[in-house]
Design a protein around this motif. Sequence first.
Motif, PDB file in Angstrom:
ATOM      1  N   ALA A   1      38.764  32.215  41.762  1.00  0.00           N
ATOM      2  CA  ALA A   1      39.518  32.844  42.867  1.00  0.00           C
ATOM      3  C   ALA A   1      40.575  31.869  43.531  1.00  0.00           C
ATOM      4  O   ALA A   1      41.677  32.543  44.140  1.00  0.00           O
ATOM      5  CB  ALA A   1      38.604  33.269  43.900  1.00  0.00           C
ATOM      6  N   LEU A   2      40.495  30.600  43.483  1.00  0.00           N
ATOM      7  CA  LEU A   2      41.410  29.859  44.367  1.00  0.00           C
ATOM      8  C   LEU A   2      42.908  29.572  43.589  1.00  0.00           C
ATOM      9  O   LEU A   2      43.841  29.396  44.447  1.00  0.00           O
ATOM     10  CB  LEU A   2      40.572  28.334  44.551  1.00  0.00           C
ATOM     11  CG  LEU A   2      39.270  28.383  45.261  1.00  0.00           C
ATOM     12  CD1 LEU A   2      39.150  26.924  45.230  1.00  0.00           C
ATOM     13  CD2 LEU A   2      39.735  28.821  46.640  1.00  0.00           C
ATOM     14  N   SER A   3      42.953  29.894  42.415  1.00  0.00           N
ATOM     15  CA  SER A   3      44.158  29.667  41.573  1.00  0.00           C
ATOM     16  C   SER A   3      44.135  30.474  40.389  1.00  0.00           C
ATOM     17  O   SER A   3      43.029  30.417  39.767  1.00  0.00           O
ATOM     18  CB  SER A   3      44.267  28.247  41.468  1.00  0.00           C
ATOM     19  OG  SER A   3      45.433  27.717  40.487  1.00  0.00           O
ATOM     20  N   PRO A   4      45.295  30.936  39.734  1.00  0.00           N
ATOM     21  CA  PRO A   4      45.308  31.234  38.544  1.00  0.00           C
ATOM     22  C   PRO A   4      44.664  30.475  37.502  1.00  0.00           C
ATOM     23  O   PRO A   4      45.360  29.295  37.425  1.00  0.00           O
ATOM     24  CB  PRO A   4      46.885  31.677  38.366  1.00  0.00           C
ATOM     25  CG  PRO A   4      47.415  31.818  39.654  1.00  0.00           C
ATOM     26  CD  PRO A   4      46.686  30.909  40.609  1.00  0.00           C
ATOM     27  N   THR A   5      43.905  30.774  36.583  1.00  0.00           N
ATOM     28  CA  THR A   5      43.228  30.007  35.578  1.00  0.00           C
ATOM     29  C   THR A   5      43.222  30.744  34.254  1.00  0.00           C
ATOM     30  O   THR A   5      43.107  31.681  34.394  1.00  0.00           O
ATOM     31  CB  THR A   5      41.695  29.983  36.004  1.00  0.00           C
ATOM     32  OG1 THR A   5      41.508  29.412  37.514  1.00  0.00           O
ATOM     33  CG2 THR A   5      40.862  28.949  35.129  1.00  0.00           C
TER      34      THR A   5
ATOM     35  N   THR B   1      45.403  24.203  31.208  1.00  0.00           N
ATOM     36  CA  THR B   1      46.438  24.479  32.106  1.00  0.00           C
ATOM     37  C   THR B   1      47.378  25.611  31.710  1.00  0.00           C
ATOM     38  O   THR B   1      47.819  25.824  30.769  1.00  0.00           O
ATOM     39  CB  THR B   1      47.275  23.255  32.657  1.00  0.00           C
ATOM     40  OG1 THR B   1      47.678  22.800  31.260  1.00  0.00           O
ATOM     41  CG2 THR B   1      46.234  22.133  33.119  1.00  0.00           C
ATOM     42  N   ILE B   2      47.932  26.268  32.777  1.00  0.00           N
ATOM     43  CA  ILE B   2      49.020  27.405  32.367  1.00  0.00           C
ATOM     44  C   ILE B   2      50.188  26.708  31.885  1.00  0.00           C
ATOM     45  O   ILE B   2      51.063  27.168  31.161  1.00  0.00           O
ATOM     46  CB  ILE B   2      49.304  28.487  33.607  1.00  0.00           C
ATOM     47  CG1 ILE B   2      47.798  28.974  33.826  1.00  0.00           C
ATOM     48  CG2 ILE B   2      50.399  29.513  33.355  1.00  0.00           C
ATOM     49  CD1 ILE B   2      47.739  30.141  34.989  1.00  0.00           C
TER      50      ILE B   2
ATOM     51  N   THR C   1      42.657  35.432  38.189  1.00  0.00           N
ATOM     52  CA  THR C   1      42.160  34.816  39.865  1.00  0.00           C
ATOM     53  C   THR C   1      40.690  35.633  40.131  1.00  0.00           C
ATOM     54  O   THR C   1      40.590  35.439  41.430  1.00  0.00           O
ATOM     55  CB  THR C   1      43.026  34.945  40.978  1.00  0.00           C
ATOM     56  OG1 THR C   1      43.621  36.473  41.047  1.00  0.00           O
ATOM     57  CG2 THR C   1      44.565  34.127  40.465  1.00  0.00           C
ATOM     58  N   GLN C   2      40.230  36.345  39.220  1.00  0.00           N
ATOM     59  CA  GLN C   2      38.945  37.026  39.412  1.00  0.00           C
ATOM     60  C   GLN C   2      37.751  36.710  38.530  1.00  0.00           C
ATOM     61  O   GLN C   2      37.822  36.656  37.623  1.00  0.00           O
ATOM     62  CB  GLN C   2      39.449  38.835  39.157  1.00  0.00           C
ATOM     63  CG  GLN C   2      40.647  39.188  39.698  1.00  0.00           C
ATOM     64  CD  GLN C   2      40.694  40.751  39.582  1.00  0.00           C
ATOM     65  OE1 GLN C   2      39.805  41.356  39.708  1.00  0.00           O
ATOM     66  NE2 GLN C   2      41.790  41.193  38.932  1.00  0.00           N
ATOM     67  N   PRO C   3      36.767  36.079  39.458  1.00  0.00           N
ATOM     68  CA  PRO C   3      35.581  35.514  38.472  1.00  0.00           C
ATOM     69  C   PRO C   3      34.985  36.456  37.888  1.00  0.00           C
ATOM     70  O   PRO C   3      34.582  35.964  36.947  1.00  0.00           O
ATOM     71  CB  PRO C   3      35.005  35.011  39.750  1.00  0.00           C
ATOM     72  CG  PRO C   3      36.013  34.769  40.965  1.00  0.00           C
ATOM     73  CD  PRO C   3      36.853  35.784  41.022  1.00  0.00           C
TER      74      PRO C   3
END
Length: 328
Positions: A204-208, A171-172, A151-153
């Motif tokens: 940062a909005l969602s786990p990517t 997608t996870i 979640t950290q750019p």
Amino acid sequence: MSLQNMILIFTNKQDTHTDEVIKNLHQRNIEVFRLNSEDLLCKYKVNLYIDENGLWDGEITDELSRILNLSKLKVAWLRKPEFTFFGKMAESSEEDFMVSETKAFINILYSLPNITWINDPFVANKAKVKFQQLLLANKYGVKIPKTLITTQPEIAKEFFVECGEEVLIKTIYTGNVTINGINQGIPSRKIGKDDFYEFYQSIALSPTQLQEYVEKAFELRITVIGEKVFAVKIDSQANEETKIDWRLHTKMNPHSIFTLPSNIENFCIEFLKEQKLLYGAMDFIVTPKNEYVFLENNPFGQYLWLEIETQIPLTEEICNLLINYLDS
């Protein structure tokens, strides 16, 4: 009419895999009880009870008055149930409660000690998590793609640079989303410098999940049924639309039966054993350098299209597995 020594298939009304398996089992004079999840509240009657001595029994009765004796059931195939029990999503607190209680009953069904499920839903719920699959494949010495979930750019940017400013965004968990009532697939997407720097702050909005992009000669869908391994080559690089993700355009890809190296075949068998699964649908990339790269395993993956494309006998082998546990 009470039915003994039969196989339960838990699925949905539209599942063609189940249609073919039932046809095959009937040809072998094996009785099947098909439980369509969306009809559970309207076309089936259920009973479970425990007496004062702790002895239990249970049954499910279908609309034809056929009775499945749960205490004598040996094997069940968990295919593809759906949980919209009213033909739609629950629209009231009362319907929410009914759905919750029905799902709780299903969990009881899953947990009955005399039934071998293919696959056990509680075991498969953990086994379907792709991140731990990658760790297990690496443990066996099989190549996997470098992977980041964040979640950290700024961490994502470092990974992007490390991968040569070209990554795959995936997608996870699910590759599907419902938009305006229509279920749509979400393909994996390769992104370069311009696209990445346009969107990366939104990480940062969602786990990517980001992965290094692995160059492909072709791809493999490997279906493991018990200890039998069936590999199909998918020539995903033959068409521009399928080079990144072939799943949305399956029919465009030439399919052919493929002979695996013995080490990869053995890995597939041992992987399922360690995950405590009896069935798996595994995806691999084979690179231009002939390296085998493990991507994922789906404990409930589709297979019927592979049989249609190549005549590989997967339905027959699923039936063999079910009958094996019926007779054990």
